[in-house]
Write an enzyme that holds these catalytic residues in place. Structure first.
Site, short mmCIF file in Angstrom:
data_model
loop_
_atom_site.label_atom_id
_atom_site.label_comp_id
_atom_site.label_asym_id
_atom_site.label_seq_id
_atom_site.Cartn_x
_atom_site.Cartn_y
_atom_site.Cartn_z
N ARG A 147 4.88 9.00 -4.86
CA ARG A 147 5.09 9.06 -3.41
C ARG A 147 4.08 8.21 -2.64
NH1 ARG A 147 7.79 14.40 -1.48
NH2 ARG A 147 8.82 15.13 -3.37
N SER A 177 -11.07 11.94 8.89
CA SER A 177 -11.43 11.78 10.30
C SER A 177 -11.35 13.13 10.99
CB SER A 177 -10.49 10.78 10.98
OG SER A 177 -9.14 11.18 10.83
N ARG A 203 -10.14 3.57 11.25
CA ARG A 203 -10.07 4.80 10.48
C ARG A 203 -9.74 4.51 9.02
NH1 ARG A 203 -7.63 6.53 15.31
NH2 ARG A 203 -5.52 6.27 14.49
N GLY A 254 -7.36 11.22 3.55
CA GLY A 254 -5.96 11.51 3.82
C GLY A 254 -5.06 10.32 3.55
N ASP A 309 -12.27 10.62 17.04
CA ASP A 309 -11.84 10.91 18.40
C ASP A 309 -12.81 11.92 19.00
OD1 ASP A 309 -8.76 9.86 18.35
OD2 ASP A 309 -9.27 10.88 16.47
N ARG A 359 -13.27 16.20 0.56
CA ARG A 359 -12.42 15.60 1.57
C ARG A 359 -13.26 14.64 2.39
NH1 ARG A 359 -9.22 14.65 5.64
NH2 ARG A 359 -9.70 15.35 7.75
N ARG A 370 -6.88 4.18 2.51
CA ARG A 370 -8.32 4.39 2.48
C ARG A 370 -8.79 4.60 1.04
NH1 ARG A 370 -9.92 9.10 5.98
NH2 ARG A 370 -9.04 7.80 7.61
#
Length: 247
Positions: free
Chosen positions: A47, A94, A227, A24, A214, A91, A28
């Site tokens: 972007r 997290s 993360r 995401g 989490d 994908r 990363r």
């Protein structure tokens, strides 16, 4: 003839490998390119959604951010599938655990993706569509996780449209997620269902591999920095899986 570039990806034919890893977070994606790929080249930065292509274990592999949520990954995955010739999208993100036997930093592999989203309404189906992972990708990933000795779980995940809920005093709204937990759903995230549906519609392949950041039941959490940079076992698992998909 494909129309390059797209509104969201400033790239051209051949810039992406057959397999794209999609975290995401753009940072990363940058971390993976700098620490795992050889000769990595920035092929998109529209972007700030950074996309890189490089070599891992002799195989051309790309990594590009998806942003947060189903509308965002829906845009990028669709353009990759239908314009840039990408076959496989993984994908790597997290997730929040919903089961007692799952621990912080474990890996969850999404066999299927339940959702509270209205994403499937666009297909005008006379029923409920079940978004599932590509079996070959799933099987390859599980085999690789076993080889690595990685702590992993395979099953249903939940792709939610929201992070903060009005029906609970914690992220993702515990009261709403309790029902999913009773149904054996392993964890909650925000992108996989749209990715799986895009792959089905485009006749392509998708898989979600997530690290538990989490734990909804145990009130545990990792830091934002961890993360971004710390989920290296998941990254390596995805990269090794990608190499096997090319063989």
């Amino acid at each position: 003839m494909a129309n390059y570039p797209t509104p969201h990806i400033d790239a051209k034919a051949g810039d992406f490998g057959q397999t794209v890893l999609m975290p995401g977070d753009p940072l990363r994606a940058k971390f993976i390119a700098e620490n795992f790929l050889q000769d990595a080249v920035l092929v998109n930065n529209v972007r700030g959604i950074q996309g890189y292509t490089g070599i891992y274990d002799g195989t051309k592999i790309s990594v590009m951010a998806s942003g947060m949520g189903m509308p965002s990954i829906g845009i990028y995955s669709w353009e990759l599938y239908t314009v840039f010739g990408v076959e496989n999208i993984m994908r790597i993100g997290s997730t929040g655990a919903l089961q007692d036997n799952i621990r912080l930093r474990d890996i969850v592999i999404g066999q299927g993706a339940c959702t509270d989203s209205n994403w499937a309404a666009q297909y005008h189906l006379a029923g409920t569509f079940a978004p599932i992972a590509d079996f070959h990708m799933l099987e390859t990933c599980v085999e690789t996780a076993k080889e690595m000795g990685a702590p992993y779980h395979v099953g249903n995940i939940l792709s939610s449209d929201r992070f903060y809920g009005d029906d609970g005093d914690m992220p993702e709204g515990w009261q709403a997620n309790y029902g999913w937990q009773k149904m054996g759903v392993l964890a909650v995230e925000m992108e996989a269902a749209a990715l799986y549906m895009n792959a089905a519609r485009a006749r392509k392949h998708a898989l979600a591999i997530c690290t538990v950041s989490d734990h909804i039941l145990h009130h545990e959490a990792t830091t934002a920095e961890e993360r971004q940079n710390g989920f290296t076992q998941m990254m390596e698992l995805a990269l090794r899986t990608a190499v096997k998909l090319e063989k």
